[in-house]
Design a protein around this motif. Structure first.
Motif, PDB file in Angstrom:
ATOM      1  N   UNK A  73       2.171 -12.586  12.997  1.00 13.70           N
ATOM      2  CA  UNK A  73       1.978 -13.477  11.971  1.00 13.70           C
ATOM      3  C   UNK A  73       2.384 -12.890  10.633  1.00 13.70           C
ATOM      4  N   UNK A  74       1.468 -11.766  10.319  1.00 17.19           N
ATOM      5  CA  UNK A  74       1.710 -10.984   9.248  1.00 17.19           C
ATOM      6  C   UNK A  74       2.933 -10.490   9.027  1.00 17.19           C
ATOM      7  N   UNK A  75       3.698  -9.952  10.015  1.00 18.19           N
ATOM      8  CA  UNK A  75       4.903  -9.536   9.587  1.00 18.19           C
ATOM      9  C   UNK A  75       5.998 -10.563   9.109  1.00 18.19           C
ATOM     10  N   UNK A  76       5.874 -11.773   9.770  1.00 22.37           N
ATOM     11  CA  UNK A  76       6.605 -13.036   9.610  1.00 22.37           C
ATOM     12  C   UNK A  76       6.328 -13.473   8.120  1.00 22.37           C
ATOM     13  N   UNK A  77       5.044 -13.413   7.760  1.00 17.32           N
ATOM     14  CA  UNK A  77       4.586 -13.898   6.306  1.00 17.32           C
ATOM     15  C   UNK A  77       5.476 -12.752   5.311  1.00 17.32           C
ATOM     16  N   UNK A  78       5.574 -11.511   5.656  1.00 18.71           N
ATOM     17  CA  UNK A  78       6.145 -10.675   4.639  1.00 18.71           C
ATOM     18  C   UNK A  78       7.694 -10.970   4.700  1.00 18.71           C
ATOM     19  N   UNK A  79       8.214 -11.260   5.844  1.00 14.01           N
ATOM     20  CA  UNK A  79       9.720 -11.451   5.958  1.00 14.01           C
ATOM     21  C   UNK A  79      10.260 -12.832   5.178  1.00 14.01           C
ATOM     22  N   UNK A  80       9.177 -13.687   5.480  1.00 10.91           N
ATOM     23  CA  UNK A  80       9.772 -15.238   4.939  1.00 10.91           C
ATOM     24  C   UNK A  80       9.189 -15.423   3.734  1.00 10.91           C
ATOM     25  N   UNK A  81       8.222 -14.977   3.086  1.00 13.20           N
ATOM     26  CA  UNK A  81       7.826 -14.991   1.991  1.00 13.20           C
ATOM     27  C   UNK A  81       7.742 -13.754   0.852  1.00 13.20           C
ATOM     28  N   UNK A  82       8.170 -12.913   1.232  1.00 14.02           N
ATOM     29  CA  UNK A  82       8.279 -11.513   0.473  1.00 14.02           C
ATOM     30  C   UNK A  82       6.724 -11.025   0.022  1.00 14.02           C
ATOM     31  N   UNK A  83       5.879 -11.606   0.942  1.00  9.86           N
ATOM     32  CA  UNK A  83       4.564 -11.343   0.714  1.00  9.86           C
ATOM     33  C   UNK A  83       4.156  -9.646   1.062  1.00  9.86           C
ATOM     34  N   UNK A  84       3.059  -9.115   0.580  1.00  6.01           N
ATOM     35  CA  UNK A  84       2.812  -7.604   0.590  1.00  6.01           C
ATOM     36  C   UNK A  84       1.642  -7.344   1.410  1.00  6.01           C
ATOM     37  N   UNK A  85       1.529  -6.469   2.005  1.00  4.34           N
ATOM     38  CA  UNK A  85       0.116  -5.901   2.832  1.00  4.34           C
ATOM     39  C   UNK A  85      -0.096  -4.627   2.677  1.00  4.34           C
ATOM     40  N   UNK A  86      -1.398  -4.145   2.338  1.00  7.31           N
ATOM     41  CA  UNK A  86      -1.945  -3.077   2.326  1.00  7.31           C
ATOM     42  C   UNK A  86      -3.064  -2.934   3.331  1.00  7.31           C
ATOM     43  N   UNK A  87      -3.251  -2.099   4.347  1.00  8.78           N
ATOM     44  CA  UNK A  87      -4.135  -2.386   5.601  1.00  8.78           C
ATOM     45  C   UNK A  87      -4.645  -1.140   5.818  1.00  8.78           C
ATOM     46  N   UNK A 124      -2.000 -19.796   1.155  1.00  8.02           N
ATOM     47  CA  UNK A 124      -0.859 -18.652   0.971  1.00  8.02           C
ATOM     48  C   UNK A 124      -1.128 -17.673  -0.137  1.00  8.02           C
ATOM     49  N   UNK A 125      -0.923 -16.321   0.273  1.00 11.00           N
ATOM     50  CA  UNK A 125      -0.960 -15.355  -0.551  1.00 11.00           C
ATOM     51  C   UNK A 125       0.082 -14.421  -0.817  1.00 11.00           C
ATOM     52  N   UNK A 126       0.070 -13.749  -1.750  1.00 10.57           N
ATOM     53  CA  UNK A 126       1.369 -12.683  -2.159  1.00 10.57           C
ATOM     54  C   UNK A 126       1.023 -11.464  -1.818  1.00 10.57           C
ATOM     55  N   UNK A 127      -0.204 -10.883  -1.970  1.00  9.46           N
ATOM     56  CA  UNK A 127      -0.720  -9.579  -1.708  1.00  9.46           C
ATOM     57  C   UNK A 127      -1.844  -9.894  -0.864  1.00  9.46           C
ATOM     58  N   UNK A 128      -1.904  -9.168   0.255  1.00  8.19           N
ATOM     59  CA  UNK A 128      -3.075  -9.154   1.327  1.00  8.19           C
ATOM     60  C   UNK A 128      -3.642  -7.529   1.370  1.00  8.19           C
ATOM     61  N   UNK A 129      -4.779  -7.488   1.167  1.00  9.72           N
ATOM     62  CA  UNK A 129      -5.454  -6.334   1.215  1.00  9.72           C
ATOM     63  C   UNK A 129      -6.631  -6.421   2.187  1.00  9.72           C
ATOM     64  N   UNK A 130      -6.343  -5.590   3.594  1.00 14.88           N
ATOM     65  CA  UNK A 130      -7.012  -5.647   4.674  1.00 14.88           C
ATOM     66  C   UNK A 130      -7.876  -4.224   4.845  1.00 14.88           C
ATOM     67  N   UNK A 131      -9.107  -4.389   5.188  1.00 11.02           N
ATOM     68  CA  UNK A 131      -9.919  -3.237   5.416  1.00 11.02           C
ATOM     69  C   UNK A 131     -10.657  -3.152   6.835  1.00 11.02           C
ATOM     70  N   UNK A 132      -9.989  -2.874   7.540  1.00  5.08           N
ATOM     71  CA  UNK A 132     -10.400  -2.753   8.912  1.00  5.08           C
ATOM     72  C   UNK A 132     -11.236  -4.070   9.747  1.00  5.08           C
ATOM     73  N   UNK A 133     -10.534  -5.192   9.168  1.00  6.20           N
ATOM     74  CA  UNK A 133     -11.073  -6.536   9.776  1.00  6.20           C
ATOM     75  C   UNK A 133     -10.400  -6.660  11.019  1.00  6.20           C
TER      76      UNK A 133
END
Length: 304
Positions: free
Chosen positions: A176-190, A152-161
């Motif tokens: 899956x990533x959208x669900x993670x941010x909604x259910x766990x209040x996690x954050x993504x910078x992509x 489980x992660x709180x902040x996910x940093x994605x670089x062209x993966x």
């Protein structure tokens, strides 16, 4: 600040001085404050500094500028729960060796997160019996994503993966990533250059131009014209094309294309201002290149 997952204000970064060469500024006056639970796309041309910014936020590059993740200085006190996935992983010789996927995932703790690991194996369609030296680049990338996301992660940093993934797997991963941010209040910078199918993914956009964020940073998405600076960031002619009932394709792509055209023009203006001419593209007619000199010197077709 307590509600911010990422807090960046007036961040500057330059590579260290080597062999007497002055350090080159890569990032200047970068500002990006993201609330927890957000999904932000980092948009900019090649060389804009997107990868450098992501690496700084992952604690991989030293900077004394103000950059915080989950309230911590990311280089000196990188908080737990920050995951970075970049393209350089695929070049690691270890992940191209005769290594079975099941053994690889167990070696990095997959057995601790069996439920999440198995869910990701299904989403990314990964075979545990694969050997890493036998699979395609896309399949190897799927293994990387499973390995990076199973804890489980709180902040996910994605670089062209996601660039190597097929459309089906990419779509399922984004869900899956959208669900993670909604259910766990996690954050993504992509950071990505592939905008197809992404219109409903982000909550925010960040425009990085020649190493500098363009206000407003971040820009709310879907576009909120009440946000300060939004009308300047996406001018009326672009919004008209986005809202045209006869248009097809992505509204997000329309915005990204506008920004990238603007980025190129700004880069050309900077090149001319600093060096007197545009650097990229074909040279002027009649100008002999070094390669032409070389091949003429060793051209024996004329019988010399």
């Amino acid at each position: 600040m307590a509600d911010l997952a990422i807090g960046v204000n007036e961040l500057d970064f330059a590579y260290a001085q080597l062999n007497g060469v002055e350090p080159r500024a890569v990032l200047e006056k970068v500002t990006l404050n993201l609330p927890k639970g957000s999904r932000c796309l980092l948009v900019g041309s090649n060389g804009a500094g997107k990868s450098t910014l992501l690496q700084i936020l992952a604690g991989k590059r030293l900077t004394r500028s103000n950059a915080q993740v989950l309230g911590q200085n990311v280089f000196f006190q990188t908080p737990p729960g920050v995951t970075y996935l970049g393209t350089e992983w695929a070049a690691n010789p270890v992940v191209r060796s005769d290594l079975e996927v099941s053994h690889f995932l167990d070696s990095i703790g997959g057995y601790r997160y069996k439920e999440r690991r198995d869910r990701l194996l299904d989403i990314l369609d990964v075979d545990l019996s694969w050997h890493m030296h036998e699979v395609s680049d896309g399949e190897r990338r799927r293994v990387q994503i499973v390995s990076g996301l199973m804890a489980p992660w709180d902040v996910l940093l994605l670089d062209e993966v996601t660039v190597d993934l097929d459309v089906l797997v990419r779509s399922r991963l984004l869900d899956f990533l959208v669900q993670e941010t909604r259910e766990r209040n996690a954050t993504i910078l992509y950071a990505t250059h592939i905008f197809d199918g992404l219109d409903s993914f982000p909550t925010h956009l960040c425009h990085l131009q020649l190493g500098t964020t363009i206000a407003p940073s971040p820009l709310e998405w879907p576009l909120n014209l009440e946000q300060a600076g939004a009308r300047e960031a996406v001018p009326e002619e672009v919004r008209a094309r986005m809202d045209d009932p006869n248009r097809t394709g992505s509204k997000l792509l329309e915005v990204a294309l506008h920004w990238l055209v603007e980025d190129k023009q700004k880069r050309i203006e900077k090149e001319v201002r600093e060096g007197g001419k545009q650097k990229r593209g074909a040279r002027g007619q009649g100008e002999t290149t070094n390669s032409e000199d070389f091949y003429k010197k060793y051209d024996y077709s004329a019988g010399r």
